[in-house]
Design a protein around this motif. Structure first.
Motif, mmCIF file in Angstrom:
data_model
loop_
_atom_site.group_PDB
_atom_site.id
_atom_site.type_symbol
_atom_site.label_atom_id
_atom_site.label_comp_id
_atom_site.label_asym_id
_atom_site.label_seq_id
_atom_site.Cartn_x
_atom_site.Cartn_y
_atom_site.Cartn_z
ATOM 1 N N ALA A 59 0.899 -1.035 0.011
ATOM 2 C CA ALA A 59 0.033 -0.020 -0.072
ATOM 3 C C ALA A 59 0.860 1.293 0.012
ATOM 4 N N GLY A 60 2.227 1.196 0.366
ATOM 5 C CA GLY A 60 2.840 2.390 0.535
ATOM 6 C C GLY A 60 2.947 3.135 1.772
ATOM 7 N N PRO A 61 3.436 4.078 1.691
ATOM 8 C CA PRO A 61 4.494 4.778 0.543
ATOM 9 C C PRO A 61 5.802 4.138 0.260
ATOM 10 N N ASP A 62 6.343 3.243 1.255
ATOM 11 C CA ASP A 62 7.295 2.467 1.284
ATOM 12 C C ASP A 62 7.041 0.964 0.706
ATOM 13 N N GLY A 63 8.189 0.052 0.629
ATOM 14 C CA GLY A 63 7.963 -1.392 0.412
ATOM 15 C C GLY A 63 7.961 -1.718 -0.918
ATOM 16 N N GLY A 64 7.979 -0.932 -1.988
ATOM 17 C CA GLY A 64 7.737 -1.634 -3.267
ATOM 18 C C GLY A 64 9.341 -1.875 -3.778
ATOM 19 N N SER A 65 9.207 -2.626 -5.093
ATOM 20 C CA SER A 65 10.629 -2.768 -5.805
ATOM 21 C C SER A 65 10.400 -2.815 -7.263
ATOM 22 N N ALA A 66 11.108 -3.091 -8.001
ATOM 23 C CA ALA A 66 10.846 -2.965 -9.277
ATOM 24 C C ALA A 66 10.176 -4.011 -9.876
ATOM 25 N N GLU A 67 10.145 -5.421 -9.053
ATOM 26 C CA GLU A 67 9.231 -6.572 -9.538
ATOM 27 C C GLU A 67 8.011 -6.230 -8.902
ATOM 28 N N LYS A 68 7.723 -5.646 -7.910
ATOM 29 C CA LYS A 68 6.538 -5.323 -7.160
ATOM 30 C C LYS A 68 6.469 -3.951 -6.638
ATOM 31 N N LEU A 69 5.701 -3.047 -7.561
ATOM 32 C CA LEU A 69 5.522 -1.601 -7.436
ATOM 33 C C LEU A 69 4.786 -1.321 -6.301
ATOM 34 N N VAL A 70 4.769 -0.295 -5.320
ATOM 35 C CA VAL A 70 3.714 0.333 -4.638
ATOM 36 C C VAL A 70 2.357 0.454 -5.472
ATOM 37 N N GLY A 71 1.198 -0.310 -4.793
ATOM 38 C CA GLY A 71 0.167 -0.667 -5.236
ATOM 39 C C GLY A 71 -0.362 -1.832 -5.896
ATOM 40 N N THR A 72 0.901 -2.671 -5.760
ATOM 41 C CA THR A 72 0.773 -3.949 -6.336
ATOM 42 C C THR A 72 -0.232 -4.772 -5.074
ATOM 43 N N VAL A 73 -1.350 -5.239 -5.645
ATOM 44 C CA VAL A 73 -2.209 -6.186 -4.435
ATOM 45 C C VAL A 73 -2.643 -7.495 -5.173
ATOM 46 N N TRP A 74 -2.438 -8.443 -4.454
ATOM 47 C CA TRP A 74 -3.072 -9.806 -5.025
ATOM 48 C C TRP A 74 -4.078 -9.984 -4.021
#
Length: 164
Positions: free
Chosen positions: A106-121
């Protein structure tokens, strides 16, 4: 989707579940219990919703709904494999007919090139034993990503699994 629209959607889901004499459970990570909150905002929801699990940490995912350490290590918490296991586990532990799971960044941190902020499964476990996983990439700040996640989970449960 605003709070009133989420409540209307939750009430519609409740009516469909009551008509089917069915129950639903949820295992939530990034939404932090928001789906359970929306369900329990509806008077009489105890007839179709008995439990929800907030499985924010990896250990909670393992201990409460049985996600395997191997899946977490190999795929990460935000993955198809993990939401499938979360949904299956929530359905099994709660002895529910349906279960919804959510894990995302959900961000604002935690994203990466493979899993962008906003990626939800999302995972959906249904009475016939199927488990369906879907992913979305949402835009916006933390609040917006989480709200969109709740809305997507409820809309998908209603349209894809409770429509008939």
């Amino acid at each position: 989707m605003n709070d009133q629209e989420l409540q209307q959607l939750s009430a519609a889901i409740g009516e469909r579940l009551k008509a089917k004499e069915a129950t639903v459970s949820c295992a939530e990570s990034c939404t932090g219990g928001w789906i359970a909150k929306v369900f329990t905002d509806i008077g009489g929801s105890a007839a179709w919703f008995e439990y929800g699990f907030v499985t924010y940490s990896d250990s909670a995912k393992q201990e409460l709904v049985g996600v395997s350490a191997a899946s977490l290590a190999q795929y990460g918490a935000v993955s198809e494999a993990v939401v499938r296991e979360m949904a299956q586990g929530a359905r099994r532990v709660a002895q529910a007919d349906y279960a919804v799971s959510v894990s995302g960044i959900a961000g604002p941190d935690g994203g990466s090139a493979e899993k962008l902020v906003g990626t939800v499964w999302f995972g959906f476990a249904v009475p016939d034993g199927r488990v369906v996983a879907k992913s979305q990439l949402f835009q916006g700040d933390r609040e917006e990503v989480r709200r969109q996640s709740v809305a997507f989970a409820l809309q998908t449960l209603q349209s894809d699994f409770l429509a008939n």
